[in-house]
Design an enzyme around this catalytic site. Structure first.
Site, short mmCIF file in Angstrom:
data_model
loop_
_atom_site.label_atom_id
_atom_site.label_comp_id
_atom_site.label_asym_id
_atom_site.label_seq_id
_atom_site.Cartn_x
_atom_site.Cartn_y
_atom_site.Cartn_z
N VAL A 9 37.65 41.35 30.14
CA VAL A 9 36.34 40.81 30.50
C VAL A 9 36.57 39.61 31.41
O VAL A 9 37.52 38.86 31.23
CB VAL A 9 35.49 40.42 29.26
CG1 VAL A 9 34.98 41.66 28.55
CG2 VAL A 9 36.26 39.54 28.30
N SER A 10 35.69 39.44 32.40
CA SER A 10 35.89 38.43 33.43
C SER A 10 35.62 37.01 32.99
O SER A 10 36.18 36.06 33.54
CB SER A 10 35.02 38.74 34.65
OG SER A 10 35.36 40.01 35.16
N THR A 11 34.73 36.82 32.01
CA THR A 11 34.44 35.47 31.55
C THR A 11 34.68 35.38 30.05
O THR A 11 34.64 36.39 29.34
CB THR A 11 32.98 35.07 31.83
OG1 THR A 11 32.11 35.88 31.05
CG2 THR A 11 32.64 35.22 33.31
N GLN A 14 31.85 36.75 27.84
CA GLN A 14 31.65 38.20 27.71
C GLN A 14 32.39 38.75 26.50
O GLN A 14 33.37 38.19 26.04
CB GLN A 14 32.11 38.92 28.99
CG GLN A 14 31.20 38.68 30.17
CD GLN A 14 31.72 39.36 31.43
OE1 GLN A 14 32.91 39.33 31.70
NE2 GLN A 14 30.83 39.96 32.20
#
Length: 197
Positions: A9-11, A14
């Protein structure tokens, strides 16, 4: 044979639960998850750890192709690395697996798009340099750092026919780092380029 899942997940905010659940339902015994890591970044700690643990006959499984890489070239280089190690690859959403003929055909099509991507990048670079020259700016390569020198060496060794594990031993690097350096070297198109002063 072990099925090893990879989720990303990018952040940090998330949640990777959807990916993790799908990977476990698909038979993955262990799932490695990177939190807060963009797909454009070459350094992904949990993916690096998975690559270190994967053995011939194992399978790397992702929920979706873009979890492994945003860039087609990066993705194909990683799959090529896996194949050279005897590790299979499977993407659940796209239904692609390197063990079947359809999956290999899809990868061939993706490879063609990767070549197109490289050609377009080269054209944009030339156009940018021409525009800079018209404004009176001179181009030039950045100064060589220890890392850029290793990237250049990795590209030269690959160009000479060595595989990533052999390159890793020669340069004293992990296989995951060699993969990252080869990806950078291919993107710069500097296989075999001599060092500059």
């Amino acid at each position: 044979m072990a099925s090893l899942g990879y989720a990303r997940v990018s952040t940090v905010e998330q949640n990777a639960d959807l990916q993790t659940r799908a990977l476990k339902d698909a038979g993955c015994q262990k799932v490695y998850t990177d939190h807060g890591v963009s797909g454009t970044k070459a350094k992904r700690p949990q993916l690096d750890k998975l690559l270190e643990h994967a053995r011939a006959g194992d399978e790397l499984v992702v929920w979706k192709l873009d979890r492994l890489g945003r860039n087609t070239r990066q993705l194909l280089d990683l799959i090529d690395h896996l194949e050279s190690e005897g590790v299979h690859f499977r993407s659940l959403t796209e239904g692609i697996a390197t063990t079947g003929p359809m999956g290999k055909a899809m990868l061939t099509v993706m490879s063609a798009f990767a070549q197109l991507e490289r050609d377009q990048l080269a054209e944009r670079t030339k156009a940018g340099m021409a525009a800079a020259a018209a404004r009176g700016r001179k181009g030039g390569r950045p100064a060589v750092t220890p890392e850029t020198e290793k990237v250049r060496q990795a590209g030269q060794y690959r160009h000479a026919g060595l595989n990533p594990p052999e390159i890793a031993k020669l340069l004293g690097l992990s296989r995951a780092t060699v993969y990252r350096y080869l990806s950078l070297s291919a993107a710069e198109g500097n296989y075999g380029a001599p060092p500059h002063a």
